[in-house]
Design an enzyme around this catalytic site. Sequence first.
Site, PDB file in Angstrom:
ATOM      1  N   TYR A  71      -5.999  11.024   4.176  1.00 12.35           N
ATOM      2  CA  TYR A  71      -4.802  11.194   3.751  1.00 12.35           C
ATOM      3  C   TYR A  71      -4.485  12.268   2.375  1.00 12.35           C
ATOM      4  O   TYR A  71      -5.736  12.522   1.680  1.00 12.35           O
ATOM      5  CB  TYR A  71      -3.758  10.026   3.580  1.00 12.35           C
ATOM      6  CG  TYR A  71      -4.316   9.416   5.053  1.00 12.35           C
ATOM      7  CD1 TYR A  71      -2.890  10.265   6.150  1.00 12.35           C
ATOM      8  CD2 TYR A  71      -4.257   7.772   5.083  1.00 12.35           C
ATOM      9  CE1 TYR A  71      -3.567   9.032   7.320  1.00 12.35           C
ATOM     10  CE2 TYR A  71      -3.899   7.913   6.436  1.00 12.35           C
ATOM     11  CZ  TYR A  71      -3.943   7.822   7.776  1.00 12.35           C
ATOM     12  OH  TYR A  71      -3.664   7.833   8.759  1.00 12.35           O
ATOM     13  N   ARG A 103      -8.027   2.644  -2.833  1.00 16.37           N
ATOM     14  CA  ARG A 103      -8.462   2.708  -0.941  1.00 16.37           C
ATOM     15  C   ARG A 103      -9.103   3.628  -1.274  1.00 16.37           C
ATOM     16  O   ARG A 103      -8.419   5.004  -1.361  1.00 16.37           O
ATOM     17  CB  ARG A 103      -7.318   2.008  -0.168  1.00 16.37           C
ATOM     18  CG  ARG A 103      -8.660   1.390   0.469  1.00 16.37           C
ATOM     19  CD  ARG A 103      -7.656   1.454   1.875  1.00 16.37           C
ATOM     20  NE  ARG A 103      -8.476   0.536   2.988  1.00 16.37           N
ATOM     21  CZ  ARG A 103      -8.130   0.258   4.101  1.00 16.37           C
ATOM     22  NH1 ARG A 103      -7.421   1.256   4.955  1.00 16.37           N
ATOM     23  NH2 ARG A 103      -9.259  -0.446   4.755  1.00 16.37           N
ATOM     24  N   GLN A 118       0.416  -1.189   0.324  1.00 17.73           N
ATOM     25  CA  GLN A 118       0.079   0.168  -0.031  1.00 17.73           C
ATOM     26  C   GLN A 118       0.629   1.084   0.113  1.00 17.73           C
ATOM     27  O   GLN A 118       1.767   1.248   1.117  1.00 17.73           O
ATOM     28  CB  GLN A 118      -0.940  -0.336   0.761  1.00 17.73           C
ATOM     29  CG  GLN A 118      -1.723   1.321   0.791  1.00 17.73           C
ATOM     30  CD  GLN A 118      -3.168   1.617   1.859  1.00 17.73           C
ATOM     31  OE1 GLN A 118      -2.227   1.416   3.513  1.00 17.73           O
ATOM     32  NE2 GLN A 118      -4.064   0.937   1.914  1.00 17.73           N
TER      33      GLN A 118
END
Length: 364
Positions: free
Chosen positions: A184, A231, A99
């Site tokens: 984020y 994601r 990730q």
Amino acid sequence: MTDLFTPIALGPLALPSRIVMAPMTRARSSQPGNLPNALMAEYYAQRASAALIVSEATQISPQGQGYSFTPGIHSEAQVEGWRLVTRAVRRAGGRIVLQLWHVGRMSHPVFHDGGLPVAPSALSPEAQVWVAGEDGVGRMVDCPVPQALTTEGIRAVVDDFRRAAANAMRAGFDGVEIHAANGYLIDQFLRTTANHRDDAYGGPRAHRLRFLLEVVDAVATEVAPERIGVRVAPYITARNMACPDIIPTILAAATELSRRGVGYLHLAEADWDDAPQIPDDFRRALREAFAGRIMVAGRYDAPRAQALLASGLVDLIAFGRPFIANPDLPARLAGRLPLASFDGQALFGGSAAGYSDYPSITAT
């Protein structure tokens, strides 16, 4: 009927089940250098019976760090450390993707030589990050107001994602997952509440999508699109991220990602007790917009997972917390065996205790 143990293809990967290990920050990298290590290799290999492991979030650059002891993928030493992990997982018969992570404003000057974190706009997340002091003890500290990225700075971050993806493949991963969720950096660009720019990266929906799509396109120069996941977290509103346009923005993103042949979308669902439920009409719209596989994560147990798979609206279920104390989770779910509980005090930082010392069911 599709169930948790129905095999599925994910691009070139033949997955033996629908049970994915979700990405979980555990903060066990070696210092200095945020280096993956043998302890991490042991931990991931123990859980290689998952159909797929999504690694913990891994910073693409020093600028991308926001929490202590989290690993990176931007130095040669980090690449070598991750090779320990991928080799151990492969020897155990597993598959693992990395990730890719840039935290944006979810950070602190301690990680930037006293400088400010970066973001689309100079807006506070009104949130905290976990920072270890000189005594090695982690504490939650307030994030400052960040500095807005320049256009040149944005281009540099896009290239950092590309370089990190190349490093991930050199380290032996089966693919990468781009972290565009949970407040984020990429998520910050997507939301009107975090992005007040008036240039090509802010304002209209297409402009707010630009950064994500540039990152995906850059990563795809190093990794085949079918080996890329993204994601997203449209229903998570913490960290000052509640955005009235996020649902249509995510659906527009899904359409664009589908056109690019991205392998999967990973829907991060809120996992606290009174979290909002994901509406079925959104799930249907996402399924219609995106031609690849859809993965979900959000405090699922076996019955909820089975029901959602049977609906045909998702393809893969990612389990997080259950994998912490149950390294052989697929076997336990298959046998309807009891699940062990984890030590919440050992989640972040520390040693093998509460990390790689949980036994499999055959050893209990």
